[in-house]
Scaffold this motif. Structure first.
Motif, mmCIF file in Angstrom:
data_model
loop_
_atom_site.group_PDB
_atom_site.id
_atom_site.type_symbol
_atom_site.label_atom_id
_atom_site.label_comp_id
_atom_site.label_asym_id
_atom_site.label_seq_id
_atom_site.Cartn_x
_atom_site.Cartn_y
_atom_site.Cartn_z
ATOM 1 N N ALA A 164 0.812 -1.224 0.000
ATOM 2 C CA ALA A 164 0.000 0.000 0.000
ATOM 3 C C ALA A 164 0.842 1.269 0.000
ATOM 4 C CB ALA A 164 -0.930 0.005 1.210
ATOM 5 N N VAL A 172 -2.758 -1.211 -6.296
ATOM 6 C CA VAL A 172 -3.140 -0.153 -5.353
ATOM 7 C C VAL A 172 -4.038 0.872 -6.036
ATOM 8 C CG1 VAL A 172 -2.276 1.698 -3.878
ATOM 9 C CG2 VAL A 172 -1.042 -0.480 -3.997
ATOM 10 N N MET A 181 -8.112 2.876 0.644
ATOM 11 C CA MET A 181 -6.808 2.310 0.968
ATOM 12 C C MET A 181 -6.218 2.979 2.206
ATOM 13 S SD MET A 181 -6.042 -0.154 -1.099
ATOM 14 C CE MET A 181 -4.256 -0.259 -1.088
#
Length: 216
Positions: A164, A172, A181
């Motif tokens: 991430a 991502v 996220m």
């Protein structure tokens, strides 16, 4: 009646939007495989129609060809009994779909043999998909008929936390379109505090991780 099998009956709607409330109040599992279902809201209709429903089998349908309705489904916080969702052999083909699905809290899910990881042009390896799903879904205890062990969850969450950090990675970027996220990273950082730099080193040195990223 607690278990109902309606597979391969041409029920493209799966569960009607009206007319069945109060029918089969004790139903716990519903099998709707092979009915050509493509509407994600079938999950919401099933939960609303059968309040005691715990397991919904939607294998071998056409879910995932479109994302329409999936975000609405994932955002639905209506109290429900449903904890197991089976989506093997559908048309789930994108990380965007995975991101949206991950918001739907479950204890068990099946998602194998979908175009995302199978066929002539898979987007990811089955192992990468498994790791991402485990990291995104903290309540998940079984995935693709296999128990999610504490050791596996730790490895998946640490891997995802490192991944991430790379905002430009294709996985991502795609996940960011349908799930937060930042929220997931914050949650995991709270668990693995002060180890992000260490994780990035691990990711760079671990051949298995590198192989997975090459397939993403």
């Amino acid at each position: 009646l607690q278990h109902l099998h309606l597979a391969e009956n041409g029920l493209s709607e799966g569960v009607p939007s009206s007319g069945m409330q109060g029918v089969l109040p004790q139903l716990k599992s519903l099998m709707l495989g092979g009915n050509g279902i493509s509407d994600w809201m079938v999950v919401q209709r099933a939960s609303a129609t059968f309040p005691a429903l715990e397991a919904l089998y939607l294998n071998c349908n056409s879910l995932g060809g479109s994302l329409q309705g999936l975000s609405d489904l994932a955002a639905d916080d209506t109290p429900r009994s449903l904890t197991a969702l089976y989506l093997a052999e559908n048309q789930v083909s994108s990380w965007q779909a995975v991101g949206a699905l991950s918001a739907y809290a479950l204890l068990e899910m099946k998602l194998q043999r979908n175009p995302l990881t199978e066929g002539s042009a898979p987007v990811a390896s089955p192992q990468l998909l498994r790791m991402v799903l485990i990291a995104l879904m903290p309540t998940l205890t079984r995935l693709n008929a296999s128990e999610v062990t504490a050791k596996e969850r730790t490895a998946a969450e640490r891997y995802f936390l490192a991944l991430a950090q790379n905002q430009n990675h294709s996985v991502v970027r795609a996940l960011s379109e349908t799930c937060s996220m930042a929220s997931h990273a914050s949650r995991l950082q709270g668990i693995y505090e002060n180890v992000v730099g260490e994780l990035l080193v691990e990711l760079a040195l671990m051949p298995f991780g590198a192989a997975i990223l090459d397939q993403a």
